[in-house]
Write a protein that holds these residues in place. Structure first.
Motif, PDB file in Angstrom:
ATOM      1  N   ALA A  95       0.812  -1.099   0.095  1.00 20.27           N
ATOM      2  CA  ALA A  95       0.095   0.221   0.080  1.00 20.27           C
ATOM      3  C   ALA A  95       0.776   1.470   0.044  1.00 20.27           C
ATOM      4  CB  ALA A  95      -1.121   0.068   1.192  1.00 20.27           C
ATOM      5  N   ALA A  96       0.391   2.353  -0.439  1.00 21.38           N
ATOM      6  CA  ALA A  96       1.082   3.556  -0.598  1.00 21.38           C
ATOM      7  C   ALA A  96       1.260   4.247   0.599  1.00 21.38           C
ATOM      8  CB  ALA A  96       0.424   4.360  -1.710  1.00 21.38           C
ATOM      9  N   ASN A  97       2.315   5.000   0.966  1.00 26.90           N
ATOM     10  CA  ASN A  97       2.422   6.034   1.985  1.00 26.90           C
ATOM     11  C   ASN A  97       2.071   7.301   1.480  1.00 26.90           C
ATOM     12  OD1 ASN A  97       5.357   4.475   3.750  1.00 26.90           O
ATOM     13  ND2 ASN A  97       3.239   4.758   4.390  1.00 26.90           N
ATOM     14  N   GLY A  98       1.440   8.095   2.109  1.00 29.29           N
ATOM     15  CA  GLY A  98       1.117   9.568   1.534  1.00 29.29           C
ATOM     16  C   GLY A  98       0.137   9.870   2.212  1.00 29.29           C
ATOM     17  N   PHE A  99      -0.558  10.920   1.667  1.00 29.28           N
ATOM     18  CA  PHE A  99      -1.810  11.862   2.417  1.00 29.28           C
ATOM     19  C   PHE A  99      -2.681  12.299   1.226  1.00 29.28           C
ATOM     20  CE2 PHE A  99       1.201  14.928   0.860  1.00 29.28           C
ATOM     21  CZ  PHE A  99       0.556  16.119   1.092  1.00 29.28           C
ATOM     22  N   VAL A 100      -3.573  13.006   1.787  1.00 28.71           N
ATOM     23  CA  VAL A 100      -4.488  13.689   0.849  1.00 28.71           C
ATOM     24  C   VAL A 100      -4.718  15.237   1.267  1.00 28.71           C
ATOM     25  CG1 VAL A 100      -7.012  13.602   0.324  1.00 28.71           C
ATOM     26  CG2 VAL A 100      -5.913  11.475   0.940  1.00 28.71           C
ATOM     27  N   THR A 101      -4.556  15.885  -0.078  1.00 27.88           N
ATOM     28  CA  THR A 101      -4.820  17.398   0.219  1.00 27.88           C
ATOM     29  C   THR A 101      -6.301  17.632  -0.112  1.00 27.88           C
ATOM     30  OG1 THR A 101      -4.149  17.925  -2.122  1.00 27.88           O
ATOM     31  CG2 THR A 101      -2.580  18.122  -0.353  1.00 27.88           C
ATOM     32  N   LEU A 102      -6.797  18.721   0.475  1.00 29.79           N
ATOM     33  CA  LEU A 102      -8.164  19.107   0.113  1.00 29.79           C
ATOM     34  C   LEU A 102      -8.073  20.731  -0.335  1.00 29.79           C
ATOM     35  CD1 LEU A 102     -11.269  18.943   0.257  1.00 29.79           C
ATOM     36  CD2 LEU A 102     -11.350  19.148   2.749  1.00 29.79           C
TER      37      LEU A 102
END
Length: 393
Positions: free
Chosen positions: A334-341
């Motif tokens: 699974a990917a490491n990362g985050f979400v921007t809004l």
């Protein structure tokens, strides 16, 4: 410049807590970062000899074992700690790079801030707070930016003492750490632009999970037992907060997922019903991957890739049904990362940033250009206006 001084340079909302930093107001578009399930750094698992040899003897002799000790002997988490610490540090630097470019004005957490058993007001807890969060998320992109926090299941293992630390003590230790005004694990706040408002409501989903009421659960603490009896209070708080808001957008910020590729927590239905009635969006974590689900007309944003990523939580990248719009995983990782809004009057624009994951010369989650989003979608239908006919200021 101190963070208290930085506070003076930002617009303070009416709901600002003592010593808190809040997001600036008045922008046509405001960008925030959504992340969770990150807090591994600084956790020192108990010695293997104790977990494998001593702990069974203590249990057999009738010794009452504190739940945090039981949890810190979890074999899966023990095995994950080395890679999890590396991945969290690498992802924190990645978030900083993306947020410098996108000008993130705030950070929104969906919980599991401290593995494996949370933190409390002890020397060890204080040290972990600095090592695993304050010093981890430091730098130009993070400094002077508020973190709107939530609780996850690992945060409640220490019981009431752990919850009190995060909701009451931590905001006084670090003015970026925001947990509302009332020292409660649920609260609401607004982000306000030039011609829009977004109302967020934070709820502690740990209180709703039936399995946590079983005596054998490490999450069956004094706090969880007590708040499970009062879940209606949080449902009513969510309903009232949305009803009193004429915001353009309404978002529920929570830890557990109602829709998932791993574990669907149907006990959250009373909360989800309120969000649906208000044309809202749900942001959650718990599963250690990133995903977008669209179910019964609602969007669910899973952000849980900032720490230890687990491919199985996103079903190894294979959608289980048409409701799974994107899964940040493949057959192995699974990917490491985050979400921007990006919030504006016209839309909520969610961008999923998956990190190109390099370790020991191997690219074990390959992203051709990880400075561009791997996936994005927009919500354009505004929230339902508040039934009370007035907006929160």
């Amino acid at each position: 410049m101190s963070r208290v001084a930085l506070t003076l340079g930002l617009a303070l909302g009416a709901s600002a807590a003592k010593n808190s930093i809040v997001a600036p107001t008045g922008a046509e578009t405001l960008t925030v970062a959504l992340l969770g399930d990150y807090g591994w750094t600084g956790w020192q698992p108990l010695p293997l000899d104790f977990c494998n040899n001593v702990l069974p003897k203590l249990k057999a002799d009738g010794v009452q074992i504190p739940r945090e000790i039981q949890n810190d002997c979890d074999p899966g988490d023990r095995q994950a700690i080395a890679n999890a610490t590396i991945e969290e540090g690498s992802t924190a630097r990645y978030i900083e790079n993306v947020c410098l470019r996108k000008n993130c004005s705030a950070f929104i957490s969906v919980g599991d801030n401290f593995y494996d058993s949370g933190v409390d007001f002890t020397p060890e807890g204080i040290q972990r707070f600095y090592e695993g969060w304050a010093n981890m998320y430091a730098g130009e992109a993070f400094n002077g930016k508020p973190w709107y926090q939530a609780l996850g299941n690992h945060d409640v293992v220490a019981g009431r003492a752990g919850v009190d630390f995060q909701t009451r003590i931590a905001p006084l230790m670090e003015d970026r750490w925001y947990f509302g005004n009332d020292n409660l694990p649920y609260y609401t706040y607004d982000l306000t632009g030039s011609n829009w408002t977004a109302t967020f409501v934070v709820v502690d989903s740990d209180c709703f999970i039936n399995a946590y009421q079983e005596a054998t659960s490490v999450y069956n603490t004094d706090y969880v037992i007590s708040c499970h009896k009062e879940t209606q209070k949080q449902v009513d708080f969510l309903r009232k907060s949305f009803a009193e808001s004429d915001a353009t957008w309404k978002i529920l910020q929570i830890h557990h997922g109602y829709v998932s590729s791993s574990s669907n927590y149907t006990e959250l239905a009373p909360l989800i019903d309120v969000v649906r009635e208000n044309n809202g969006v749900v942001v959650n974590g718990h599963d250690h991957c990133m995903a977008h689900y669209h179910y019964q007309g609602m969007d669910f944003v899973l952000t849980g890739g900032a720490g230890y990523a687990e491919a199985g939580d996103c079903n190894y990248g294979v959608p289980l049904g048409p409701y799974a719009k994107w899964l940040g995983a493949d057959a192995k990782q699974a990917a490491n990362g985050f979400v921007t809004l990006d919030i504006s009057y016209n839309s909520l624009n969610f961008e999923y940033y998956a990190r190109d994951m390099l370790l020991n010369g191997a690219d074990y989650y390959s992203v051709k250009n990880d400075q561009a989003p791997s996936y994005s979608f927009s919500v354009t239908k505004h929230a339902t206006k508040g039934s009370n006919g007035y907006g929160r200021k």
